[in-house]
Design a protein around this motif. Structure first.
Motif, PDB file in Angstrom:
ATOM      1  N   LYS A   1       0.825  -1.209   0.000  1.00  0.00           N
ATOM      2  CA  LYS A   1       0.000   0.000   0.000  1.00  0.00           C
ATOM      3  C   LYS A   1       0.860   1.260   0.000  1.00  0.00           C
ATOM      4  O   LYS A   1       0.515   2.267  -0.629  1.00  0.00           O
ATOM      5  N   TYR A   2       1.989   1.230   0.707  1.00  0.00           N
ATOM      6  CA  TYR A   2       2.875   2.390   0.743  1.00  0.00           C
ATOM      7  C   TYR A   2       3.576   2.614  -0.594  1.00  0.00           C
ATOM      8  O   TYR A   2       3.776   3.751  -1.031  1.00  0.00           O
ATOM      9  N   SER A   3       4.003   1.525  -1.232  1.00  0.00           N
ATOM     10  CA  SER A   3       4.811   1.651  -2.451  1.00  0.00           C
ATOM     11  C   SER A   3       3.979   1.632  -3.720  1.00  0.00           C
ATOM     12  O   SER A   3       4.490   1.963  -4.790  1.00  0.00           O
ATOM     13  N   ARG A   4       2.686   1.224  -3.617  1.00  0.00           N
ATOM     14  CA  ARG A   4       1.819   1.066  -4.784  1.00  0.00           C
ATOM     15  C   ARG A   4       2.404   0.036  -5.755  1.00  0.00           C
ATOM     16  O   ARG A   4       2.237   0.144  -6.962  1.00  0.00           O
ATOM     17  N   GLN A   5       3.097  -0.958  -5.216  1.00  0.00           N
ATOM     18  CA  GLN A   5       3.690  -2.013  -6.023  1.00  0.00           C
ATOM     19  C   GLN A   5       3.021  -3.349  -5.749  1.00  0.00           C
ATOM     20  O   GLN A   5       2.521  -3.596  -4.651  1.00  0.00           O
ATOM     21  N   LYS A   6       3.057  -4.205  -6.758  1.00  0.00           N
ATOM     22  CA  LYS A   6       2.454  -5.535  -6.630  1.00  0.00           C
ATOM     23  C   LYS A   6       3.425  -6.522  -5.999  1.00  0.00           C
ATOM     24  O   LYS A   6       3.068  -7.285  -5.109  1.00  0.00           O
TER      25      LYS A   6
END
Length: 852
Positions: A96-101
């Motif tokens: 959620k912090y990095s917006r990465q999968k």
């Protein structure tokens, strides 16, 4: 191995380990990390040091027993461990912090997989790397099972050493960060407080220090009364406040996940009630009362009554009073009404900068219509597209011709016949929700899109400017922006609806900064709204009457604006066309240590969202705008309108999704992070171009810098364009060497090009398309060795890399070097020179010139 543990010692284990076949384990790990390793890139508070910093501090969060029991029960239900459940929450937090999968986290295990090693003295600990996948539409239960499977696989293959994995999959080391992963996670059992539970209850020693071996290490300690969670972080990357909020977010997310494990990941929230209230109420406390039924016409005509004989317009050496401007606009408005213009009709305006341009705008809205400003310097095909798309009832021109044949009535504003009417005010026909203008902005399809703005939007903007700019009839407002750019709206209406004089900049001065400065001074301008590039070309000391400067349109230069703040009030503003000029504002002072886009303006709400999830303090999210400034939508594009202008889930009206990335700071200011669709990644690392530009601007002889990503061959590389201080010639190798002290190797632009000035668009923004292409051959220019040491290093590089000739400015890694070859090179250099260099030197100083 002998089963009699009393006779087996660590040296026996070492011998056994050397002959033990772990080929299958090696294959597992190489498959797991095949291809480019996706680094988890959290937005840091400080620029990452070139060499990894281990300075650290700790923040501790507590979890009460009911929640820890919930974790145990959830683990039991899914055949997992507390470690797996709490790790799953940490992986979700990072996602959620990095917006990465893809999320990579390290953990440790005891390594005592053989029965004979129990109780044996010796170092068995190994580091394992867990890859998690955060898919917003998966449930948390699904994530637990996926993490459990990864943990089991990692445990089955734990005898393959982490150091071997690094050598196998990370060809080029980055000395600014840990190999492969930057985040560590562990769990300490209640019964053995000095030991940490890793995968499946494996043990390893954990010692608290005032250091941080990683960007962030999280340790969950089981206590009789619940959990104590230790967040150990690198103080050269993060502020304490940032980690405190992160710790709160982890605890809230843990509670959400345990309470609602069946929920989708996108529906599990990190904000507690207190933080949610802070964002929704405190940060967005922007309500200002005003007469909402007013129109732009009534505002202007009310002002005319107050300041009829005051100067309304200045252009070149001409002037026009409020009364004269109002009468001439009324005359033209009657002509437009006679031609059938009614509320919400569009009237195109294709004029040169002039007083007639302002007369035309006022006449269109007095007639009841909405103006469509079109820059006559646009290419013919763009002008034709705008005219076809908007289907205006009439086109007004001044000192220019339309391209090709137009089947629309065209009125030339030089023709006095159009002004042969009565001069008194017309009957008002507009309501607050009627259109006032339609401005075209760039579209993703290649064609521009028309943004529809209503009277109520502009009236609210007037309220904001009245409050922020404190304009009055003693002011002179500069009108610099092209009328087809929405900043012109912010110049024209706040000035003319507050009694100020509007000083229009002639076309020939928009690119001549020296003459522009003289023009501003000669006309006693008091407030100006300009783009950063124009601001940097002007001198504050040469403009004695200026009291307020607004920087907008693109990211401002902090140091430049702080210099201006010594003399004038400085605002850094942000706002897309869809939010009626501005949405946020930040007052820059001489003490400002960073530049933000500030807080929401009057009657405007800002929400940062990840999908539809509200982002908390410090969490990057899409900047979304609600409130009285939000446009009606896009002309003739209902699908795009529905996609970008959605129902506001937090209040009334519509919410506009900007596509910009930002995060809340603890004080309620907003940090702008760039466009979501322009997030830059080079060699797997997310890069903030603004950080590199800031470092470049600090170097001697550099006046300004811009860094962009260029595609060269099949690779995306960084290219820096540098403007030198007057009369200076830049020495590129010296600049590269200097910035190596401040940024990591992957952030150093491969190309650096000195240019005389940056190309600007007609709106004063940087025109990236006109920046010169980098010259590959020039960048690879051969520079021979100049002394014996450089020659020795070049000889070693050529031998190890199998490349010739190699110059002293060529990078070991850009020519194919990696960590194994780096070690071989260091050994070879020692043989040739008798000097032993640390291996890390070749990573921080990868060219023969720097190494020598």
């Amino acid at each position: 191995m002998n089963k009699n543990s009393n006779r087996v010692q660590y040296k026996d284990f070492s011998v056994w380990q050397n002959f033990y076949d772990i080929t299958k384990q090696e294959e597992y790990w190489k498959r797991e990390f095949a291809g480019e390793i996706a680094r988890v890139d959290l937005k840091t508070d400080f620029l990452r040091p070139q060499i990894q910093s281990f300075r650290g501090a700790n923040v501790v969060a507590k979890v009460k027993e009911p929640l820890s029991l919930g974790v145990k029960n959830l683990a039991l239900k899914h055949g997992a461990t507390e470690f797996m459940v709490t790790l799953s929450v940490f992986i979700l937090l990072l996602g959620k912090y990095s917006r990465q999968k893809d999320i990579i986290v390290g953990t440790t295990v005891s390594g005592r997989v053989h029965a004979d090693t129990k109780g044996m003295l010796g170092m068995f600990v190994n580091t394992l790397v867990i890859k998690g996948e955060v898919c917003p539409d998966d449930t948390f239960e699904h994530l637990i099972l996926a993490v459990k499977e990864k943990c089991l696989q990692a445990y089955d293959n734990q005898e393959y050493q982490f150091e071997d994995l690094v050598e196998a999959v990370e060809k080029k080391r980055d000395l600014s960060r840990n190999p492969i992963f930057d985040f560590m996670f562990g769990l300490k059992e209640k019964k053995k407080p000095t030991e940490m539970q890793g995968l499946l209850g494996g043990k390893s020693a954990f010692i608290k220090r005032n250091v941080s071996k990683f960007d962030l290490s999280v340790l969950v300690e089981c206590m009789p009364e619940g959990y104590e969670i230790d967040f150990e972080y690198c103080t050269d990357l993060f502020k304490q406040e940032t980690i405190e909020y992160m710790a709160r977010h982890y605890v809230t997310l843990l509670e959400e996940a345990v309470t609602h494990p069946e929920k989708k990941l996108k529906d599990l929230h990190m904000l507690d009630i207190r933080e949610q209230e802070k964002i929704l109420a405190d940060f967005n406390a922007t309500n200002v009362e005003y007469a909402r039924e007013q129109t732009v016409v009534s505002l202007f005509e009310n002002q005319v009554e107050k300041t009829a004989e005051h100067i309304a317009l200045k252009f070149d050496d001409k002037q026009m009073t409020y009364a004269e401007l109002n009468e001439r606009a009324n005359q033209l408005a009657r002509t437009l009404r006679d031609l059938g213009v009614v509320p919400n009709d569009l009237v195109a305006l294709v004029t040169e900068r002039s007083m007639e341009m302002i007369v035309g705008i006022l006449a269109i809205i007095k007639a009841g219509g909405a103006y469509v400003p079109i820059n006559p310097e646009y290419p013919d095909h763009r002008i034709r597209y705008m005219l076809e798309d908007s289907s205006p009832k009439i086109v007004l021109t001044y000192k220019n011709k339309l391209p090709g044949k137009v089947e629309i009535p065209v009125l030339d504003l030089e023709d006095e016949n159009h002004y042969a009417n009565e001069t008194d005010n017309l009957l008002h026909v507009n309501r607050a929700n009627d259109l006032v203008y339609c401005i075209y902005t760039s579209g993703t399809t290649g064609n521009p899109k028309g943004v529809l703005i209503e009277h109520r939007n502009v009236v609210n903007m007037w309220v904001t400017y009245k409050e922020t700019f404190a304009l009055n009839d003693k002011d002179t407002v500069l009108q610099f922006a092209n009328v087809s750019f929405d900043q012109a709206v912010g110049d024209i209406f706040p000035a003319l609806c507050n009694g100020a004089a509007l000083c229009i900049v002639p076309k020939n001065l928009t690119y001549d900064m020296e003459q522009l400065q003289k023009y501003i001074d000669r006309n006693n301008v008091t407030t100006a709204s300009l783009t950063p590039k124009v601001i940097e070309a002007l001198c504050a000391d040469a403009l004695p009457t200026l009291r307020l400067l607004e920087s907008g349109g693109e990211a401002g230069n902090l140091e430049s604006l702080k210099e201006w703040a010594k003399r004038v009030e400085v605002l850094n503003t942000y706002g897309p066309t869809e939010s009626t000029v501005n949405a946020t504002s930040f007052r820059v002072s001489t003490d400002s240590i960073s530049i933000t886009i500030g807080r929401p303006i009057a009657n405007t709400k800002v929400y940062l969202l990840n999908g539809m999830e509200l982002c908390g303090i410090g969490i990057p999210g899409e900047l979304c705008i609600a409130g009285d400034g939000v446009a009606r939508g896009y002309l003739n594009q209902p699908e795009l309108t529905d996609k970008k202008f959605i129902k506001n889930p937090f209040g009334e009206g519509k919410l506009y999704r900007t596509g910009d990335l930002a995060r809340w700071q603890p004080d309620g200011n907003i940090e702008y992070l760039g466009r979501i669709d322009e997030q830059v990644k080079v060699r797997g690392y997310r890069i903030e171009l603004g950080e590199i530009e800031s470092v470049l601007r600090k170097q001697s002889k550099i006046a300004d810098a811009v860094v962009v990503v260029k595609e060269v061959g099949n690779d995306e590389i960084l290219c820096a364009y540098l403007v030198a201080e007057k009369g200076q010639e830049l020495i590129i190798p010296e600049i590269k060497e200097a910035i190596r002290e401040e940024v990591t190797e992957y952030m150093i632009p491969a190309f650096m090009i000195q240019i005389d000035e940056f190309p600007l668009t007609i709106n004063g923004k940087l025109d990236k398309a006109r920046l010169p292409e980098p010259d590959m051959l020039e960048s690879l220019k051969y520079v021979p060795p100049s002394n014996k040491t450089e020659q020795a290093i070049v000889d070693v590089f050529e031998e190890i890399l199998g490349v010739s000739p190699i110059g002293i400015e060529d990078s070991f890694f850009e020519l194919g070097g990696h960590s194994l070859k780096a070690t071989a090179a260091i050994n070879a250099i020692e043989k040739k020179t008798g000097i032993r260099l640390p291996v890390k030197e070749i990573f921080s100083s990868p060219t023969p010139a720097i190494l020598a």
